[in-house]
Write a protein that holds these residues in place. Structure first.
Motif, PDB file in Angstrom:
ATOM      1  N   GLN A 256       0.830  -1.201   0.000  1.00 35.51           N
ATOM      2  CA  GLN A 256       0.000   0.000   0.000  1.00 35.51           C
ATOM      3  C   GLN A 256       0.870   1.258   0.000  1.00 35.51           C
ATOM      4  O   GLN A 256       0.573   2.235  -0.697  1.00 35.51           O
ATOM      5  CB  GLN A 256      -0.925   0.012   1.218  1.00 35.51           C
ATOM      6  CG  GLN A 256      -1.805   1.244   1.338  1.00 35.51           C
ATOM      7  CD  GLN A 256      -2.753   1.398   0.162  1.00 35.51           C
ATOM      8  OE1 GLN A 256      -3.297   0.415  -0.350  1.00 35.51           O
ATOM      9  NE2 GLN A 256      -2.939   2.645  -0.300  1.00 35.51           N
ATOM     10  N   GLU A 257       1.956   1.240   0.777  1.00 38.55           N
ATOM     11  CA  GLU A 257       2.848   2.395   0.813  1.00 38.55           C
ATOM     12  C   GLU A 257       3.537   2.584  -0.538  1.00 38.55           C
ATOM     13  O   GLU A 257       3.664   3.719  -1.023  1.00 38.55           O
ATOM     14  CB  GLU A 257       3.889   2.247   1.917  1.00 38.55           C
ATOM     15  CG  GLU A 257       4.751   3.500   2.060  1.00 38.55           C
ATOM     16  CD  GLU A 257       5.780   3.417   3.176  1.00 38.55           C
ATOM     17  OE1 GLU A 257       6.208   4.487   3.663  1.00 38.55           O
ATOM     18  OE2 GLU A 257       6.168   2.294   3.551  1.00 38.55           O
ATOM     19  N   ILE A 258       3.962   1.495  -1.135  1.00 36.82           N
ATOM     20  CA  ILE A 258       4.607   1.578  -2.448  1.00 36.82           C
ATOM     21  C   ILE A 258       3.626   2.128  -3.485  1.00 36.82           C
ATOM     22  O   ILE A 258       3.988   2.963  -4.335  1.00 36.82           O
ATOM     23  CB  ILE A 258       5.143   0.195  -2.869  1.00 36.82           C
ATOM     24  CG1 ILE A 258       6.329  -0.195  -1.980  1.00 36.82           C
ATOM     25  CG2 ILE A 258       5.549   0.201  -4.336  1.00 36.82           C
ATOM     26  CD1 ILE A 258       6.768  -1.633  -2.144  1.00 36.82           C
ATOM     27  N   LYS A 259       2.376   1.669  -3.413  1.00 38.17           N
ATOM     28  CA  LYS A 259       1.348   2.162  -4.334  1.00 38.17           C
ATOM     29  C   LYS A 259       1.167   3.674  -4.187  1.00 38.17           C
ATOM     30  O   LYS A 259       1.014   4.391  -5.190  1.00 38.17           O
ATOM     31  CB  LYS A 259       0.030   1.447  -4.059  1.00 38.17           C
ATOM     32  CG  LYS A 259      -1.124   1.914  -4.950  1.00 38.17           C
ATOM     33  CD  LYS A 259      -2.409   1.173  -4.604  1.00 38.17           C
ATOM     34  CE  LYS A 259      -3.575   1.684  -5.434  1.00 38.17           C
ATOM     35  NZ  LYS A 259      -4.860   0.987  -5.072  1.00 38.17           N
ATOM     36  N   SER A 260       1.194   4.153  -2.937  1.00 38.59           N
ATOM     37  CA  SER A 260       0.930   5.578  -2.674  1.00 38.59           C
ATOM     38  C   SER A 260       2.143   6.460  -2.904  1.00 38.59           C
ATOM     39  O   SER A 260       2.030   7.571  -3.429  1.00 38.59           O
ATOM     40  CB  SER A 260       0.437   5.757  -1.231  1.00 38.59           C
ATOM     41  OG  SER A 260      -0.753   5.040  -0.998  1.00 38.59           O
ATOM     42  N   SER A 263       7.097   6.087  -5.925  1.00 40.54           N
ATOM     43  CA  SER A 263       7.904   6.757  -6.946  1.00 40.54           C
ATOM     44  C   SER A 263       8.852   7.790  -6.350  1.00 40.54           C
ATOM     45  O   SER A 263       9.706   8.327  -7.051  1.00 40.54           O
ATOM     46  CB  SER A 263       6.991   7.434  -7.973  1.00 40.54           C
ATOM     47  OG  SER A 263       6.169   8.399  -7.333  1.00 40.54           O
ATOM     48  N   GLY A 264       8.706   8.065  -5.039  1.00 48.43           N
ATOM     49  CA  GLY A 264       9.583   9.023  -4.374  1.00 48.43           C
ATOM     50  C   GLY A 264      10.366   8.357  -3.260  1.00 48.43           C
ATOM     51  O   GLY A 264      10.589   7.146  -3.274  1.00 48.43           O
ATOM     52  N   VAL A 265      10.780   9.163  -2.294  1.00 42.81           N
ATOM     53  CA  VAL A 265      11.475   8.630  -1.126  1.00 42.81           C
ATOM     54  C   VAL A 265      10.435   8.341  -0.054  1.00 42.81           C
ATOM     55  O   VAL A 265       9.581   9.185   0.243  1.00 42.81           O
ATOM     56  CB  VAL A 265      12.512   9.646  -0.595  1.00 42.81           C
ATOM     57  CG1 VAL A 265      13.267   9.047   0.584  1.00 42.81           C
ATOM     58  CG2 VAL A 265      13.473  10.063  -1.699  1.00 42.81           C
ATOM     59  N   PHE A 266      10.500   7.165   0.541  1.00 38.52           N
ATOM     60  CA  PHE A 266       9.545   6.787   1.586  1.00 38.52           C
ATOM     61  C   PHE A 266      10.225   5.839   2.576  1.00 38.52           C
ATOM     62  O   PHE A 266      11.206   5.167   2.239  1.00 38.52           O
ATOM     63  CB  PHE A 266       8.301   6.126   0.984  1.00 38.52           C
ATOM     64  CG  PHE A 266       8.574   4.834   0.259  1.00 38.52           C
ATOM     65  CD1 PHE A 266       8.396   3.598   0.884  1.00 38.52           C
ATOM     66  CD2 PHE A 266       9.021   4.838  -1.060  1.00 38.52           C
ATOM     67  CE1 PHE A 266       8.650   2.405   0.208  1.00 38.52           C
ATOM     68  CE2 PHE A 266       9.291   3.653  -1.743  1.00 38.52           C
ATOM     69  CZ  PHE A 266       9.106   2.431  -1.107  1.00 38.52           C
ATOM     70  N   ALA A 267       9.709   5.819   3.808  1.00 36.27           N
ATOM     71  CA  ALA A 267      10.304   4.974   4.845  1.00 36.27           C
ATOM     72  C   ALA A 267       9.276   3.994   5.368  1.00 36.27           C
ATOM     73  O   ALA A 267       8.088   4.292   5.448  1.00 36.27           O
ATOM     74  CB  ALA A 267      10.829   5.838   5.994  1.00 36.27           C
ATOM     75  N   CYS A 268       9.776   2.825   5.743  1.00 35.82           N
ATOM     76  CA  CYS A 268       8.892   1.769   6.238  1.00 35.82           C
ATOM     77  C   CYS A 268       9.479   1.154   7.501  1.00 35.82           C
ATOM     78  O   CYS A 268      10.621   0.663   7.490  1.00 35.82           O
ATOM     79  CB  CYS A 268       8.706   0.692   5.164  1.00 35.82           C
ATOM     80  SG  CYS A 268       7.521  -0.596   5.639  1.00 35.82           S
ATOM     81  N   VAL A 269       8.716   1.163   8.590  1.00 35.07           N
ATOM     82  CA  VAL A 269       9.166   0.514   9.815  1.00 35.07           C
ATOM     83  C   VAL A 269       9.062  -0.998   9.615  1.00 35.07           C
ATOM     84  O   VAL A 269       8.085  -1.504   9.071  1.00 35.07           O
ATOM     85  CB  VAL A 269       8.348   1.000  11.029  1.00 35.07           C
ATOM     86  CG1 VAL A 269       6.887   0.624  10.922  1.00 35.07           C
ATOM     87  CG2 VAL A 269       8.969   0.496  12.320  1.00 35.07           C
ATOM     88  N   GLN A 289       7.594  -4.820  -7.157  1.00 39.65           N
ATOM     89  CA  GLN A 289       6.712  -3.648  -7.165  1.00 39.65           C
ATOM     90  C   GLN A 289       7.481  -2.372  -6.816  1.00 39.65           C
ATOM     91  O   GLN A 289       7.237  -1.308  -7.400  1.00 39.65           O
ATOM     92  CB  GLN A 289       5.569  -3.845  -6.175  1.00 39.65           C
ATOM     93  CG  GLN A 289       4.572  -4.930  -6.570  1.00 39.65           C
ATOM     94  CD  GLN A 289       4.966  -6.308  -6.100  1.00 39.65           C
ATOM     95  OE1 GLN A 289       6.155  -6.577  -5.829  1.00 39.65           O
ATOM     96  NE2 GLN A 289       3.985  -7.200  -6.015  1.00 39.65           N
ATOM     97  N   LYS A 290       8.408  -2.484  -5.861  1.00 35.25           N
ATOM     98  CA  LYS A 290       9.198  -1.323  -5.459  1.00 35.25           C
ATOM     99  C   LYS A 290      10.077  -0.846  -6.606  1.00 35.25           C
ATOM    100  O   LYS A 290      10.151   0.344  -6.914  1.00 35.25           O
ATOM    101  CB  LYS A 290      10.054  -1.672  -4.235  1.00 35.25           C
ATOM    102  CG  LYS A 290      10.872  -0.514  -3.675  1.00 35.25           C
ATOM    103  CD  LYS A 290      12.275  -0.485  -4.280  1.00 35.25           C
ATOM    104  CE  LYS A 290      13.058   0.719  -3.798  1.00 35.25           C
ATOM    105  NZ  LYS A 290      14.265   0.948  -4.595  1.00 35.25           N
ATOM    106  N   VAL A 291      10.755  -1.748  -7.267  1.00 32.49           N
ATOM    107  CA  VAL A 291      11.657  -1.395  -8.363  1.00 32.49           C
ATOM    108  C   VAL A 291      10.871  -0.804  -9.539  1.00 32.49           C
ATOM    109  O   VAL A 291      11.319   0.154 -10.186  1.00 32.49           O
ATOM    110  CB  VAL A 291      12.463  -2.634  -8.818  1.00 32.49           C
ATOM    111  CG1 VAL A 291      13.244  -2.313 -10.087  1.00 32.49           C
ATOM    112  CG2 VAL A 291      13.394  -3.091  -7.708  1.00 32.49           C
ATOM    113  N   GLU A 292       9.695  -1.361  -9.809  1.00 32.48           N
ATOM    114  CA  GLU A 292       8.870  -0.839 -10.898  1.00 32.48           C
ATOM    115  C   GLU A 292       8.474   0.619 -10.665  1.00 32.48           C
ATOM    116  O   GLU A 292       8.392   1.415 -11.592  1.00 32.48           O
ATOM    117  CB  GLU A 292       7.617  -1.701 -11.068  1.00 32.48           C
ATOM    118  CG  GLU A 292       7.909  -3.056 -11.706  1.00 32.48           C
ATOM    119  CD  GLU A 292       6.670  -3.932 -11.779  1.00 32.48           C
ATOM    120  OE1 GLU A 292       5.642  -3.548 -11.148  1.00 32.48           O
ATOM    121  OE2 GLU A 292       6.707  -4.991 -12.429  1.00 32.48           O
ATOM    122  N   LYS A 293       8.235   0.952  -9.410  1.00 37.85           N
ATOM    123  CA  LYS A 293       7.871   2.335  -9.058  1.00 37.85           C
ATOM    124  C   LYS A 293       9.069   3.278  -9.184  1.00 37.85           C
ATOM    125  O   LYS A 293       8.911   4.477  -9.406  1.00 37.85           O
ATOM    126  CB  LYS A 293       7.314   2.394  -7.643  1.00 37.85           C
ATOM    127  CG  LYS A 293       5.834   2.047  -7.560  1.00 37.85           C
ATOM    128  CD  LYS A 293       4.987   3.226  -8.048  1.00 37.85           C
ATOM    129  CE  LYS A 293       3.526   3.029  -7.748  1.00 37.85           C
ATOM    130  NZ  LYS A 293       2.714   4.220  -8.121  1.00 37.85           N
TER     131      LYS A 293
END
Length: 502
Positions: A256-260, A263-269, A289-293
């Motif tokens: 869900q985070e990758i979907k949202s 394409s930018g910088v994001f952090a995941c606990v 999915q992450k690489v595709e974004k």
């Protein structure tokens, strides 16, 4: 009423302050100054500090009109403040006098170092002058202005952290690209503060050295109050444990985070349940999915051993996303990094950076989030700040330089006289007796910031940042910053004190 939280300005001081005007000798002039007496946490091998925060105090508490309503409300309070709930003495007539004669502004002059000045302990950071009938009020505002200890201590701690990052970058990074050193320490301290005001004061002090923060109160204040609307700080979208456990699986939360934001910088606990499992099983399952974004994923451990967790995260990301070796021979992860935001201190930062470098990874792969350790786990004793009277001109015109010299603690001595602070040929701020130089010496770093209601023109935040970036690295870690002339005065004053005691 001109106070804060319904509190009149007259009682924004310690209880004993209102009584001092009845105790001090009659004088034409009194001068007091403030100094840090120790390096950060008593460090004797690095006695530098980063002065900051005087503007906030001046603008919000000192350059404010006092009113007769302040006096009336205070008088009701003082009527029962003495022991036994009896009347407490305070200089009512003096306050009424300056409210009427000085348009309500407190009748003192304050000189201070420019915001962002890098210097050594025992450098006067401000100097207060009160004259004539108002001379007894010289330290009435000491309680307020002494609070400069907080932003200066935060700024100094943050700068020492920046030194660690810069050293690691110099060794392992050839081209920081979109991951510069100024983004490596993030302020996570908002929720650990005692109040919103602390988050602003401390959070802004951190932003002198880094641009990362989740303390938006400080980021907004720095941008729109201190920097003419020009941006100062940034953050990124990130999950928390509540987000991770709200989904049926951690994998669903990551997708869900990758979907949202993928394409930018994001952090995941990554440790809501099992950090190792999240790295070894779940991370590979969402890699496609992450690489595709095409974005940048920051992995965040939040419990356990900080050094071990960072290394484990680096190796997992390397295995899943791969890495490249830069010209200095260190690995740079592809589209991923690790942020350690739990139990971060100066000591743990150094340990993590050292381990990262030893494992062959460039320092830019790691960032840090510091919360309570940045904004809360410090106090006035961390760098031993104090304000002391240093000169008095008595009513008969006799001038006397004075100092505190406690026999039981030589580290608490104060400096005598009126001061100027001037840089020497090496750029080090040195403390001199004022009488050694002409009045209004343009090279004196102590500039008037408040004078009976008049306030100086302040520099913007970007200008202060540039000063720090230039001056801090050039300053020796330790230095004897007391001029020979002032040392002579200190010895003379001590002899006078000893002779007066016999």
């Amino acid at each position: 009423m001109s106070g804060f939280l319904g509190i009149p300005l007259l009682v924004m001081t310690d209880s004993y302050k209102p009584t001092h005007s009845f105790m001090l000798p009659e004088a034409k002039k009194c001068i007091a100054y403030g100094e840090f007496r120790k390096g950060y946490n008593g460090d004797k091998e690095d006695t530098r500090f980063l002065f900051f925060g005087i503007r906030y105090i001046i603008e919000n508490y000192i350059a404010i009109k006092w009113t007769k309503k302040d006096v009336e409300l205070s008088e009701k309070f003082f009527a029962t403040h003495n022991a036994g709930f009896t009347s407490f003495p305070f200089p009512k007539d003096l306050f009424i006098k300056f409210i009427e004669e000085n348009d309500g502004y407190f009748p003192i002059r304050i000189e201070a170092l420019p915001e962002g000045t890098s210097c050594h302990v025992h450098t006067p950071v401000y100097q207060i002058t009160a004259e004539n009938v108002y001379a007894p009020l010289v330290t009435y505002l000491e309680t307020l202005i002494t609070m400069i200890w907080y932003p200066t201590t935060v700024a100094t701690l943050s700068r020492r952290a920046r030194d660690l990052v810069d050293d690691a970058y110099q060794k392992t990074v050839d081209d920081a690209g979109n991951l510069p050193a100024e983004g490596r320490l993030h302020d996570f301290g908002f929720r650990g503060c005692t109040c919103i005001e602390q988050s602003v004061i401390g959070g802004v002090a951190h932003l002198l050295n880094f641009c990362g923060t989740d303390t938006m109160s400080a980021a907004y204040y720095a941008q729109f109050v201190l920097n003419n609307g020009n941006p100062v700080a940034t953050s990124i979208p990130a999950t928390e444990h509540s987000v991770m456990i709200a989904h049926k699986t951690e994998r669903d939360a990551m997708l869900q985070e990758i979907k949202s934001f993928g394409s930018g910088v994001f952090a995941c606990v990554m440790d809501s349940f099992d950090y190792v499992n999240a790295l070894e099983k779940i991370l590979p399952s969402i890699a496609k999915q992450k690489v595709e974004k095409g974005g940048f994923m920051v992995l965040r451990p939040d419990s356990g051993d900080p050094v071990e967790n960072v290394l484990r995260g680096l190796r997992a990301a390397d295995k899943v996303f791969g890495s490249d070796v830069n010209s200095k021979g260190y690995k740079i992860l592809r589209g991923a990094g690790v942020i350690q935001g739990d139990a971060v201190t100066i000591q743990s930062m150094k340990a993590i950076l050292d381990a990262t470098v030893k494992a062959g990874y460039a320092a830019l792969n790691v960032s840090f989030g510091m919360g309570g350790g940045l904004l809360q786990k410090l106090n006035r004793d961390t760098m031993s700040f104090a304000t002391k009277l240093c000169h008095i001109t008595y009513a008969d015109g006799h001038k006397r330089d004075i100092m505190k010299t406690p026999k039981a603690d030589s580290e608490k001595i104060s400096l005598p006289g009126e001061f100027v602070v001037k840089k020497n040929e090496q750029g080090v701020p040195i403390v001199h007796p004022k009488e050694s130089f002409p009045e209004n010496d343009p090279d004196n770093l102590l500039k008037v910031v408040y004078d009976h209601g008049k306030v100086c023109e302040w520099e913007d935040f970007d200008t202060i940042r540039k000063r720090i970036a230039k001056e801090w690295p050039a300053l020796p870690r330790t230095y004897d910053n007391i001029s020979p002339e002032l040392k002579v005065k200190i010895d003379k004053t001590i002899m006078e004190i000893k002779s007066s005691q016999h």
